[in-house]
Design a protein around this motif. Sequence first.
Motif, PDB file in Angstrom:
ATOM      1  N   HIS A  11       0.832  -1.202   0.000  1.00 16.36           N
ATOM      2  CA  HIS A  11       0.000   0.000   0.000  1.00 16.36           C
ATOM      3  C   HIS A  11       0.867   1.252   0.000  1.00 16.36           C
ATOM      4  O   HIS A  11       0.532   2.252  -0.647  1.00 16.36           O
TER       5      HIS A  11
ATOM      6  N   SER B 181      -7.938  -1.233   2.797  1.00 17.34           N
ATOM      7  CA  SER B 181      -8.627  -2.257   2.020  1.00 17.34           C
ATOM      8  C   SER B 181      -9.928  -1.751   1.414  1.00 17.34           C
ATOM      9  O   SER B 181     -10.543  -2.452   0.606  1.00 17.34           O
ATOM     10  N   GLY B 182     -10.358  -0.544   1.822  1.00 19.49           N
ATOM     11  CA  GLY B 182     -11.609  -0.002   1.300  1.00 19.49           C
ATOM     12  C   GLY B 182     -12.833  -0.407   2.094  1.00 19.49           C
ATOM     13  O   GLY B 182     -13.967  -0.075   1.725  1.00 19.49           O
ATOM     14  N   ARG B 183     -12.629  -1.134   3.210  1.00 17.88           N
ATOM     15  CA  ARG B 183     -13.757  -1.572   4.032  1.00 17.88           C
ATOM     16  C   ARG B 183     -14.275  -0.474   4.952  1.00 17.88           C
ATOM     17  O   ARG B 183     -15.318  -0.632   5.590  1.00 17.88           O
TER      18      ARG B 183
ATOM     19  N   GLU C  62     -14.381   4.121   5.611  1.00 24.55           N
ATOM     20  CA  GLU C  62     -14.236   5.436   4.988  1.00 24.55           C
ATOM     21  C   GLU C  62     -13.942   6.484   6.046  1.00 24.55           C
ATOM     22  O   GLU C  62     -14.098   6.248   7.254  1.00 24.55           O
TER      23      GLU C  62
ATOM     24  N   ALA D 250     -14.026   7.580   0.532  1.00 26.96           N
ATOM     25  CA  ALA D 250     -12.994   6.544   0.471  1.00 26.96           C
ATOM     26  C   ALA D 250     -11.622   7.166   0.611  1.00 26.96           C
ATOM     27  O   ALA D 250     -11.418   8.350   0.295  1.00 26.96           O
TER      28      ALA D 250
ATOM     29  N   SER E 194      -9.071   6.816  -1.140  1.00 25.20           N
ATOM     30  CA  SER E 194      -8.544   7.259  -2.432  1.00 25.20           C
ATOM     31  C   SER E 194      -8.996   8.668  -2.796  1.00 25.20           C
ATOM     32  O   SER E 194      -8.367   9.331  -3.635  1.00 25.20           O
ATOM     33  N   ASP E 195     -10.089   9.146  -2.181  1.00 22.90           N
ATOM     34  CA  ASP E 195     -10.601  10.493  -2.464  1.00 22.90           C
ATOM     35  C   ASP E 195      -9.966  11.567  -1.587  1.00 22.90           C
ATOM     36  O   ASP E 195     -10.271  12.752  -1.753  1.00 22.90           O
TER      37      ASP E 195
END
Length: 216
Positions: free
Chosen positions: A99, A129-131, A133, A138, A140-141
């Motif tokens: 990561h 892992s995206g599980r 926020e 997310a 990534s944002d």
Amino acid sequence: MNDTRRTTALTDLRHQGRSALAIQRQRAQEVLAHIRRNLGLISDAFYELGEGLRELHNNQLYVALGYQTFREMLQEENLGGYSQALKLIQVVTHIPREHAVQLGAEKCYAITRYARADPDAPDIKALLSGRAEIDGKALSDWTATDLHALTRKLATRKRSVSDADARRTARTAQAALRQHGFSGATVTARSGRHGISFRVVLDMDQGVLARLTRLK
């Protein structure tokens, strides 16, 4: 005979001590060489650099090189600033390599700062892992700049809550002192670099002072 065995044992211990120090010194020198190879490639090899710094710091290998502190070693060996070294150590301690190389050093550090600042923050692994926020977005944002700004906001909010609690404590203490005969007592809370402190001023007559001096 006993003296001979004692002398032999002491000699063996000295040899073992020197051997252990030599092993630590050799390992420290290997880690330093590895760090220097990656120092100019920090944008691409920051994780390897951080792992080397962590080993030197956590295992106190800088002592084997003759330095008293980690900061002194960084300065004398021209390995960069102390704050930057601690940032990289934080990253490799909390962010897995796969990561970290995708996110970059600064965003990884911003994630660790946010996680420390917010006791209710999702687990870092869940974020990666995206599980989970952050405020409905997310990971990534979020940019590193956005995460640092959020962390500062959380820290300010935490200080405000702490200051309010301190003022309530000061008022309670002041009321208790006045109830026990110190009618002119004042208690004020102050926030400083080392946390919150309290200033207590007691205005009393000679009789009260005399009673206090007799207390043992």
